[in-house]
Write a protein that holds these residues in place. Sequence first.
Motif, PDB file in Angstrom:
ATOM      1  N   ILE A 133      32.862  33.847  19.745  1.00  0.00           N
ATOM      2  CA  ILE A 133      33.063  32.981  18.580  1.00  0.00           C
ATOM      3  C   ILE A 133      33.410  33.847  17.380  1.00  0.00           C
ATOM      4  O   ILE A 133      33.026  35.013  17.300  1.00  0.00           O
ATOM      5  CB  ILE A 133      31.815  32.121  18.258  1.00  0.00           C
ATOM      6  N   MET A 134      34.187  33.266  16.487  1.00  0.00           N
ATOM      7  CA  MET A 134      34.444  33.941  15.214  1.00  0.00           C
ATOM      8  C   MET A 134      34.098  32.963  14.100  1.00  0.00           C
ATOM      9  O   MET A 134      34.213  31.754  14.257  1.00  0.00           O
ATOM     10  CB  MET A 134      35.907  34.390  15.133  1.00  0.00           C
ATOM     11  N   PHE A 135      33.648  33.493  12.976  1.00  0.00           N
ATOM     12  CA  PHE A 135      33.540  32.654  11.789  1.00  0.00           C
ATOM     13  C   PHE A 135      33.710  33.512  10.552  1.00  0.00           C
ATOM     14  O   PHE A 135      33.470  34.724  10.584  1.00  0.00           O
ATOM     15  CB  PHE A 135      32.219  31.850  11.760  1.00  0.00           C
ATOM     16  N   SER A 136      34.174  32.899   9.478  1.00  0.00           N
ATOM     17  CA  SER A 136      34.369  33.651   8.238  1.00  0.00           C
ATOM     18  C   SER A 136      33.460  33.070   7.158  1.00  0.00           C
ATOM     19  O   SER A 136      33.179  31.869   7.142  1.00  0.00           O
ATOM     20  CB  SER A 136      35.828  33.571   7.793  1.00  0.00           C
ATOM     21  N   THR A 137      32.999  33.940   6.274  1.00  0.00           N
ATOM     22  CA  THR A 137      32.107  33.513   5.195  1.00  0.00           C
ATOM     23  C   THR A 137      32.845  33.600   3.866  1.00  0.00           C
ATOM     24  O   THR A 137      33.811  34.352   3.728  1.00  0.00           O
ATOM     25  CB  THR A 137      30.855  34.397   5.142  1.00  0.00           C
ATOM     26  N   ASP A 138      32.371  32.837   2.900  1.00  0.00           N
ATOM     27  CA  ASP A 138      33.016  32.779   1.589  1.00  0.00           C
ATOM     28  C   ASP A 138      32.651  33.971   0.732  1.00  0.00           C
ATOM     29  O   ASP A 138      31.605  34.586   0.896  1.00  0.00           O
ATOM     30  CB  ASP A 138      32.571  31.508   0.855  1.00  0.00           C
ATOM     31  N   LYS A 139      33.549  34.227  -0.219  1.00  0.00           N
ATOM     32  CA  LYS A 139      33.245  35.230  -1.244  1.00  0.00           C
ATOM     33  C   LYS A 139      32.559  34.470  -2.383  1.00  0.00           C
ATOM     34  O   LYS A 139      33.204  33.723  -3.113  1.00  0.00           O
ATOM     35  CB  LYS A 139      34.563  35.850  -1.711  1.00  0.00           C
ATOM     36  N   GLN A 140      31.266  34.619  -2.497  1.00  0.00           N
ATOM     37  CA  GLN A 140      30.545  33.907  -3.556  1.00  0.00           C
ATOM     38  C   GLN A 140      29.217  34.604  -3.836  1.00  0.00           C
ATOM     39  O   GLN A 140      28.709  35.337  -2.994  1.00  0.00           O
ATOM     40  CB  GLN A 140      30.307  32.436  -3.170  1.00  0.00           C
ATOM     41  N   MET A 141      28.697  34.381  -5.013  1.00  0.00           N
ATOM     42  CA  MET A 141      27.383  34.919  -5.414  1.00  0.00           C
ATOM     43  C   MET A 141      27.279  36.433  -5.163  1.00  0.00           C
ATOM     44  O   MET A 141      26.268  36.928  -4.676  1.00  0.00           O
ATOM     45  CB  MET A 141      26.255  34.193  -4.668  1.00  0.00           C
ATOM     46  N   GLY A 142      28.362  37.145  -5.446  1.00  0.00           N
ATOM     47  CA  GLY A 142      28.330  38.596  -5.306  1.00  0.00           C
ATOM     48  C   GLY A 142      28.493  39.103  -3.886  1.00  0.00           C
ATOM     49  O   GLY A 142      28.433  40.311  -3.643  1.00  0.00           O
ATOM     50  N   TYR A 143      28.689  38.189  -2.923  1.00  0.00           N
ATOM     51  CA  TYR A 143      28.851  38.639  -1.534  1.00  0.00           C
ATOM     52  C   TYR A 143      30.328  38.664  -1.167  1.00  0.00           C
ATOM     53  O   TYR A 143      31.112  37.843  -1.644  1.00  0.00           O
ATOM     54  CB  TYR A 143      28.107  37.698  -0.574  1.00  0.00           C
ATOM     55  N   GLN A 144      30.687  39.584  -0.297  1.00  0.00           N
ATOM     56  CA  GLN A 144      32.047  39.703   0.204  1.00  0.00           C
ATOM     57  C   GLN A 144      32.388  38.549   1.146  1.00  0.00           C
ATOM     58  O   GLN A 144      31.497  37.898   1.680  1.00  0.00           O
ATOM     59  CB  GLN A 144      32.165  40.981   1.043  1.00  0.00           C
ATOM     60  N   CYS A 145      33.694  38.373   1.380  1.00  0.00           N
ATOM     61  CA  CYS A 145      34.144  37.510   2.479  1.00  0.00           C
ATOM     62  C   CYS A 145      34.197  38.353   3.747  1.00  0.00           C
ATOM     63  O   CYS A 145      34.792  39.433   3.758  1.00  0.00           O
ATOM     64  CB  CYS A 145      35.529  36.958   2.156  1.00  0.00           C
TER      65      CYS A 145
ATOM     66  N   PHE B 211      31.092  37.227  17.389  1.00  0.00           N
ATOM     67  CA  PHE B 211      29.895  37.303  18.233  1.00  0.00           C
ATOM     68  C   PHE B 211      30.286  37.051  19.690  1.00  0.00           C
ATOM     69  O   PHE B 211      31.141  36.204  19.957  1.00  0.00           O
ATOM     70  CB  PHE B 211      28.867  36.243  17.831  1.00  0.00           C
ATOM     71  N   ASP B 212      29.636  37.741  20.595  1.00  0.00           N
ATOM     72  CA  ASP B 212      29.801  37.465  22.020  1.00  0.00           C
ATOM     73  C   ASP B 212      28.588  36.672  22.483  1.00  0.00           C
ATOM     74  O   ASP B 212      27.458  37.167  22.456  1.00  0.00           O
ATOM     75  CB  ASP B 212      29.913  38.782  22.805  1.00  0.00           C
ATOM     76  N   LEU B 213      28.813  35.418  22.901  1.00  0.00           N
ATOM     77  CA  LEU B 213      27.687  34.548  23.261  1.00  0.00           C
ATOM     78  C   LEU B 213      27.024  34.984  24.558  1.00  0.00           C
ATOM     79  O   LEU B 213      25.917  34.553  24.875  1.00  0.00           O
ATOM     80  CB  LEU B 213      28.168  33.092  23.399  1.00  0.00           C
ATOM     81  N   ARG B 214      27.709  35.849  25.348  1.00  0.00           N
ATOM     82  CA  ARG B 214      27.112  36.313  26.606  1.00  0.00           C
ATOM     83  C   ARG B 214      26.032  37.360  26.360  1.00  0.00           C
ATOM     84  O   ARG B 214      25.275  37.694  27.262  1.00  0.00           O
ATOM     85  CB  ARG B 214      28.198  36.905  27.508  1.00  0.00           C
ATOM     86  N   ASP B 215      25.972  37.870  25.128  1.00  0.00           N
ATOM     87  CA  ASP B 215      24.982  38.900  24.796  1.00  0.00           C
ATOM     88  C   ASP B 215      23.914  38.293  23.882  1.00  0.00           C
ATOM     89  O   ASP B 215      24.130  38.143  22.678  1.00  0.00           O
ATOM     90  CB  ASP B 215      25.686  40.071  24.096  1.00  0.00           C
ATOM     91  N   PRO B 216      22.751  37.915  24.448  1.00  0.00           N
ATOM     92  CA  PRO B 216      21.728  37.237  23.632  1.00  0.00           C
ATOM     93  C   PRO B 216      21.222  38.119  22.485  1.00  0.00           C
ATOM     94  O   PRO B 216      20.775  37.602  21.462  1.00  0.00           O
ATOM     95  CB  PRO B 216      20.589  36.949  24.625  1.00  0.00           C
ATOM     96  N   ALA B 217      21.300  39.431  22.648  1.00  0.00           N
ATOM     97  CA  ALA B 217      20.789  40.329  21.606  1.00  0.00           C
ATOM     98  C   ALA B 217      21.578  40.163  20.306  1.00  0.00           C
ATOM     99  O   ALA B 217      20.994  40.213  19.211  1.00  0.00           O
ATOM    100  CB  ALA B 217      20.858  41.776  22.091  1.00  0.00           C
ATOM    101  N   GLN B 218      22.891  39.962  20.421  1.00  0.00           N
ATOM    102  CA  GLN B 218      23.705  39.781  19.211  1.00  0.00           C
ATOM    103  C   GLN B 218      23.249  38.552  18.432  1.00  0.00           C
ATOM    104  O   GLN B 218      23.163  38.573  17.206  1.00  0.00           O
ATOM    105  CB  GLN B 218      25.182  39.609  19.588  1.00  0.00           C
ATOM    106  N   ILE B 219      22.944  37.481  19.179  1.00  0.00           N
ATOM    107  CA  ILE B 219      22.540  36.231  18.526  1.00  0.00           C
ATOM    108  C   ILE B 219      21.147  36.390  17.896  1.00  0.00           C
ATOM    109  O   ILE B 219      20.920  36.002  16.752  1.00  0.00           O
ATOM    110  CB  ILE B 219      22.523  35.067  19.553  1.00  0.00           C
ATOM    111  N   GLU B 220      20.224  36.985  18.666  1.00  0.00           N
ATOM    112  CA  GLU B 220      18.856  37.106  18.170  1.00  0.00           C
ATOM    113  C   GLU B 220      18.768  38.030  16.952  1.00  0.00           C
ATOM    114  O   GLU B 220      18.047  37.747  15.997  1.00  0.00           O
ATOM    115  CB  GLU B 220      17.932  37.630  19.290  1.00  0.00           C
TER     116      GLU B 220
END
Length: 325
Positions: free
Chosen positions: A108-120, A125-134
């Motif tokens: 999966i891919m997702f993008s985040t907004d540039k807001q409140m001092g945070y970058q975009c 993520f690879d859903l087959r790897d539970p460690a990435q999600i946790e």
Amino acid sequence: MKPILLQGHERSITQIKYNREGDLLFSVAKDPVANVWYSVNGERLGTYNGHTGAVWCVDVDWDTKHVLTGSADNSCRLWDCETGKQLALLETSSAVRTCGFDFSGNIIMFSTDKQMGYQCYLNFFDLRDPAQIEDNQPYVSVPCSESKITSAVWGPLGDFVIAGHENGEINQFSAKSGEILKKVKEHTKQINDIQSAVDLTMIITASKDCTAKLFDSTSLDHIKSFKTERPVNSAAISPIMDHVVMGGGQEAMEVTTTSTRIGKFEARFFHAAYEEEFGRVKGHFGPINCVAFHPDGKSYSSGGEDGYTRIHYFDPQYFDFELEA
């Protein structure tokens, strides 16, 4: 062409998406609920409850097992499509603007907004790897410092993501390394929406500069342009005809100053090869925020600022229509 009206949201629609078979239609809006409907009769199948802010984006994987939603509550959530159970919660530091499954449904891919001092950021993520999600650790995270991502889709074969930016640029980001593979700037203003053709060979971009453009998804060669008088919020490519549908209208904040007739809240159909408009469909009481073709090409849906989703089944004469050159 009598539309089926879907009333499941209290606020304006942000995105609608069909699954691969087209029997289900997913809709998200600026309220915290994601809805899923039967596209054949407009019956509501259920909701995905859990978000606490506006939901900006929705995607469903190819076998309709999982649903992905991204929201202004600074989270991206993975749901079981059938039961509505939340499977994963990925916290971010700013709102999630776009999200998507690759063709395998594993990445999966997702993008985040540039807001409140945070970058975009563009996160993978690879859903087959539970460690990435946790651990909430993406295997690739790409900072976009120049201009934030406003819409993104997966390219063919899941090799890269095609992202449209606020300054009108389109970039290809490699899903393996995160580097920029190609970059074009055909639009002068923000890209509101990118959608791919059913075979993923082409993408269509909808921009605030009042045009929609067709690109080759691998080379990013600019193929066609479709011009209107109003900002284009969304555009989609027909899977069976050489047609594109575009939805738009002026900015939501300026709507109150015009009458509905001048508002131009129609879905507009253009011939993909001749770049000529051949039809309009009225109906929404506000700008159209999102349009989508059914995978069989026999109907299309539009979601508007008025909070309604409309499913339109084409009349038989639509399929016989030939544009005289």
